[in-house]
Design an enzyme around this catalytic site. Structure first.
Site, mmCIF file in Angstrom:
data_model
loop_
_atom_site.group_PDB
_atom_site.id
_atom_site.type_symbol
_atom_site.label_atom_id
_atom_site.label_comp_id
_atom_site.label_asym_id
_atom_site.label_seq_id
_atom_site.Cartn_x
_atom_site.Cartn_y
_atom_site.Cartn_z
ATOM 1 N N SER A 17 0.805 -1.222 0.000
ATOM 2 C CA SER A 17 0.000 0.000 0.000
ATOM 3 C C SER A 17 0.837 1.270 0.000
ATOM 4 C CB SER A 17 -0.940 0.018 1.207
ATOM 5 O OG SER A 17 -0.201 -0.052 2.415
ATOM 6 N N ASP A 185 -0.157 5.951 11.023
ATOM 7 C CA ASP A 185 -0.470 4.808 11.873
ATOM 8 C C ASP A 185 0.769 3.966 12.146
ATOM 9 O OD1 ASP A 185 -0.062 3.759 9.384
ATOM 10 O OD2 ASP A 185 -2.005 2.762 9.203
ATOM 11 N N HIS A 188 1.598 3.702 7.267
ATOM 12 C CA HIS A 188 1.208 4.459 6.073
ATOM 13 C C HIS A 188 1.699 5.900 6.174
ATOM 14 C CE1 HIS A 188 -1.668 1.053 6.096
ATOM 15 N NE2 HIS A 188 -1.340 1.051 4.812
#
Length: 215
Positions: A17, A185, A188
């Site tokens: 991601s 977090d 990310h």
């Protein structure tokens, strides 16, 4: 041998991601909103013939990359391949109980790098990283640190460029005074975190003359 951008025309980024960064997977030209798009802006400004591809997929572990490696990497014929994967191999242990051992991680990573090298790609390995927000995430380091060491071994084995992202981003977090300013977090990246990673990637590849917008 030092890996540099040189005359590489097709540059492909693979990972999870952090690389994906919200790209439109139905659009081959979509780069997402993270470090890849910042790097691409600089690379294509320097050479309009250069094509940058983003094939990161959120949630991927190294086994997922191996399963889609032919279609999403080798078939694209990259001259330069940048890979960052591993944090999900750690994260899934703690949120789902799905364990990928460090040995399995290194085995699969070595397999995909061998295929890319045999296809003639120059390699850039970006360490997986964690910018811990609390005591629970600090405990993840027991699982993640052996993966970082594996990436360093593989960089030496495959004569790849190594971007030591874990130390880089943790240093940036200390300088910012708040880890969430770099990774919201712990994993990310924020815009500041993406800019830090992009700037380091460009420096590593000798492509940092004149800053790209946002870097």
């Amino acid at each position: 041998m030092s890996v540099k951008l040189g005359n590489c025309v097709r540059v492909l980024f693979q990972g999870d991601s952090i690389t994906d960064a919200g790209r439109d997977r139905g659009d081959d030209s979509s780069l997402g909103n993270g470090y890849v798009s910042l790097v691409a802006e600089k690379l294509t400004a320097a050479n309009p013939a250069r094509r940058v591809l983003n094939r990161g997929i959120a949630g991927n572990r190294v086994a997922d990359l191996r399963a889609r490696w032919q279609q999403d990497t080798l078939d694209a014929g990259p001259d330069l391949l940048s890979v960052m994967v591993g944090i999900n191999d750690t994260w899934r242990r703690y949120d789902e109980g799905a364990v990928t051992t460090a040995e399995e991680y290194e085995r699969d990573y070595r397999a995909i790098l061998g295929q890319a090298r045999d296809a003639g790609a120059r390699l850039v390995l970006v360490e997986p990283f964690l910018v811990p927000l609390d005591a629970n995430q600090w405990a993840w380091r027991e699982d993640l640190d052996p993966r970082i060491h594996a990436v360093r071994r593989l960089a030496a084995e495959f004569d790849a460029a190594l971007l030591a992202a874990d130390g880089l981003l943790n240093q940036a977090a200390r300088e910012a005074g708040d880890p969430a300013a770099i990774a919201r977090d712990g994993v990310h990246l924020t815009p500041a975190g993406h800019a830090c990673l992009a700037a380091a990637w460009l420096r590593l590849l000798g492509a940092d003359t004149g800053a790209a917008a946002g870097v």
